[in-house]
Design a protein around this motif. Structure first.
Motif, PDB file in Angstrom:
ATOM      1  N   ARG A   1       0.747  -0.904  -0.312  1.00 44.23           N
ATOM      2  CA  ARG A   1       0.284  -0.186  -0.189  1.00 44.23           C
ATOM      3  C   ARG A   1       0.452   1.392  -0.133  1.00 44.23           C
ATOM      4  NH1 ARG A   1      -1.993  -0.557   4.944  1.00 44.23           N
ATOM      5  NH2 ARG A   1      -3.433  -2.032   4.011  1.00 44.23           N
ATOM      6  N   ALA A   2       2.005   1.018   1.392  1.00 39.75           N
ATOM      7  CA  ALA A   2       2.902   2.296   1.026  1.00 39.75           C
ATOM      8  C   ALA A   2       3.945   2.246  -0.476  1.00 39.75           C
ATOM      9  CB  ALA A   2       3.769   2.116   2.132  1.00 39.75           C
ATOM     10  N   MET A   3       4.072   1.181  -1.013  1.00 38.72           N
ATOM     11  CA  MET A   3       4.603   1.417  -2.619  1.00 38.72           C
ATOM     12  C   MET A   3       3.408   2.264  -3.393  1.00 38.72           C
ATOM     13  SD  MET A   3       6.031  -1.596  -4.530  1.00 38.72           S
ATOM     14  CE  MET A   3       7.335  -1.712  -3.288  1.00 38.72           C
ATOM     15  N   LYS A   4       2.020   1.413  -3.633  1.00 39.43           N
ATOM     16  CA  LYS A   4       1.635   2.036  -4.571  1.00 39.43           C
ATOM     17  C   LYS A   4       0.667   3.989  -3.959  1.00 39.43           C
ATOM     18  CE  LYS A   4      -0.846  -2.457  -5.402  1.00 39.43           C
ATOM     19  NZ  LYS A   4      -2.404  -2.471  -4.957  1.00 39.43           N
ATOM     20  N   LYS A   5       1.293   4.361  -2.539  1.00 42.59           N
ATOM     21  CA  LYS A   5       1.054   5.452  -2.786  1.00 42.59           C
ATOM     22  C   LYS A   5       2.224   6.260  -3.140  1.00 42.59           C
ATOM     23  CE  LYS A   5       0.500   8.464   1.806  1.00 42.59           C
ATOM     24  NZ  LYS A   5       0.383   8.594   3.166  1.00 42.59           N
ATOM     25  N   VAL A   6       3.392   6.177  -2.816  1.00 39.10           N
ATOM     26  CA  VAL A   6       4.072   6.654  -3.174  1.00 39.10           C
ATOM     27  C   VAL A   6       4.807   6.845  -4.519  1.00 39.10           C
ATOM     28  CG1 VAL A   6       7.205   6.397  -2.797  1.00 39.10           C
ATOM     29  CG2 VAL A   6       6.068   5.866  -1.245  1.00 39.10           C
ATOM     30  N   MET A   7       4.130   6.013  -5.618  1.00 40.14           N
ATOM     31  CA  MET A   7       4.367   5.625  -6.548  1.00 40.14           C
ATOM     32  C   MET A   7       2.989   6.986  -7.370  1.00 40.14           C
ATOM     33  SD  MET A   7       5.323   1.473  -7.662  1.00 40.14           S
ATOM     34  CE  MET A   7       5.427   2.102  -9.681  1.00 40.14           C
ATOM     35  N   GLY A   8       2.593   6.652  -6.810  1.00 41.77           N
ATOM     36  CA  GLY A   8       0.777   7.257  -7.536  1.00 41.77           C
ATOM     37  C   GLY A   8       1.385   8.814  -6.831  1.00 41.77           C
ATOM     38  N   ASN A   9       1.528   9.075  -5.943  1.00 41.08           N
ATOM     39  CA  ASN A   9       2.240  10.669  -5.852  1.00 41.08           C
ATOM     40  C   ASN A   9       3.634  10.856  -6.667  1.00 41.08           C
ATOM     41  OD1 ASN A   9       0.744  10.838  -3.637  1.00 41.08           O
ATOM     42  ND2 ASN A   9       1.722  10.579  -2.616  1.00 41.08           N
ATOM     43  N   THR A  10       4.485   9.720  -7.436  1.00 38.12           N
ATOM     44  CA  THR A  10       4.776  10.525  -7.957  1.00 38.12           C
ATOM     45  C   THR A  10       4.477  10.879  -9.498  1.00 38.12           C
ATOM     46  OG1 THR A  10       6.042   8.192  -8.869  1.00 38.12           O
ATOM     47  CG2 THR A  10       7.363  10.004  -7.155  1.00 38.12           C
TER      48      THR A  10
END
Length: 316
Positions: free
Chosen positions: A307-316
């Motif tokens: 979930r944290a990975m998707k959140k960071v990738m989504g923000n970038t």
């Protein structure tokens, strides 16, 4: 004759000019290139996987928990552990000069031993953390407070480096009597000791006790923690509750089984049962393969990390 031996010993142990020749896989030259590419890929995966865990655990506030604090320490350990071994090994395989200086060899086995010992203790600390999370869920945040987490992590690092100083200092004083060829791809402490031209049984007994302590105490803590966890999970009536409780421990159990299984088989077996080819295979598992699998095990099975990975990738 004794004078000549002493002069040869001084030549090898001299920090300015002494060296060892790491034979590695030179007896199988046709496999060296393939193996080196394989190790390079694994090393890259190790760096990327563990750096991902470290970065995500800092960036996502939901990962600011004891579990991910210890996991971050484990990732730092795995990066340092593989970096102390793989680059030098690749240099030796790709180059014609397979030498490593006496100081370089000393640094390599001292650092590798320190980080490997630290990981043994840290895995036990992580088992205790899982015990409180499963068996004392309502008091977990109070028990595993920030100060205790930092104290447990510091204890892991201190005990690991103390064990390395103890064993390395014993090995440093051994006369090697001109022996330079090391039938291994790293400066492994047991192999360096085997090069000595004096009776090492007394020293090996002391080192065996040190290894036994750094392995037996963490293993005992891990087994005790998971025995209590299994008992607590068995008392949960719902299948969903059991699955969720066990899910918090499954990744750690896999890592513990791989790491301790390999090391205990390598370091606690009788010396006369130890073969050099077997030692190389086991060393490959715990120095390269295990650190590569650790981040994969935790990320593939961990919803919070994903979930944290998707959140960071989504923000970038």
């Amino acid at each position: 004759l004794q004078k000549m031996k002493n002069e040869q010993s001084m030549e090898v142990n001299d920090s300015s000019g002494g060296y060892f020749i790491l034979m590695g896989f030179s007896d199988r030259p046709q496999l060296e290139l393939v193996l080196s590419l394989f190790f390079f890929v694994l090393y890259t995966i190790t760096l990327m996987g563990n750096m991902t865990i470290i970065i995500l655990s800092f960036l996502d506030s939901r990962l600011h928990t004891p579990m991910y604090f210890f996991l971050r320490n484990l990732s730092f350990l795995d990066i340092g552990f593989t970096t102390s071994v793989v680059p030098q090994m690749l240099i030796n395989i790709w180059g014609h000069n397979k030498r490593i200086s006496y100081v370089g060899c000393l640094v390599q086995y001292s650092v590798a031993l320190a980080l490997g010992s630290t990981e043994c203790v840290l895995l036990a600390v992580m088992a205790v953390d899982r015990y409180f999370a499963v068996c004392w869920p309502l008091r977990y945040a109070t028990i595993m407070h920030q100060r205790l987490c930092h104290l447990l992590a510091a204890t892991s690092w201190f005990s690991g480096f103390a064990n390395s100083v103890l064993q390395s200092s014993l090995a440093m004083v051994l006369p090697l009597c001109g022996h330079r060829q090391v039938d291994h791809f790293i400066c492994e402490l047991l192999v360096i000791i085997s090069l000595s031209c004096v009776d090492t049984r007394s020293m090996e007994s002391k080192m065996f006790i040190a290894r036994l302590i750094i392995l037996a105490i963490p293993v005992s803590i891990i087994l005790t923690s998971y025995a209590h966890i299994a008992w607590a999970v068995a008392k949960i009536r719902s299948a969903e509750g059991q699955r969720k409780a066990f899910g918090t421990c499954a990744s750690h159990l896999m890592v513990v089984s791989l790491y301790f299984g390999t090391i205990m088989f390598m370091y606690l077996q009788p010396k006369n049962n130890y073969s050099q080819d077997q030692g190389k295979v086991l060393a490959l598992i715990y120095t390269i393969i295990a650190p590569t699998l650790n981040p994969l095990i935790y990320t593939l099975r961990n919803k919070d990390i994903n979930r944290a990975m998707k959140k960071v990738m989504g923000n970038t």
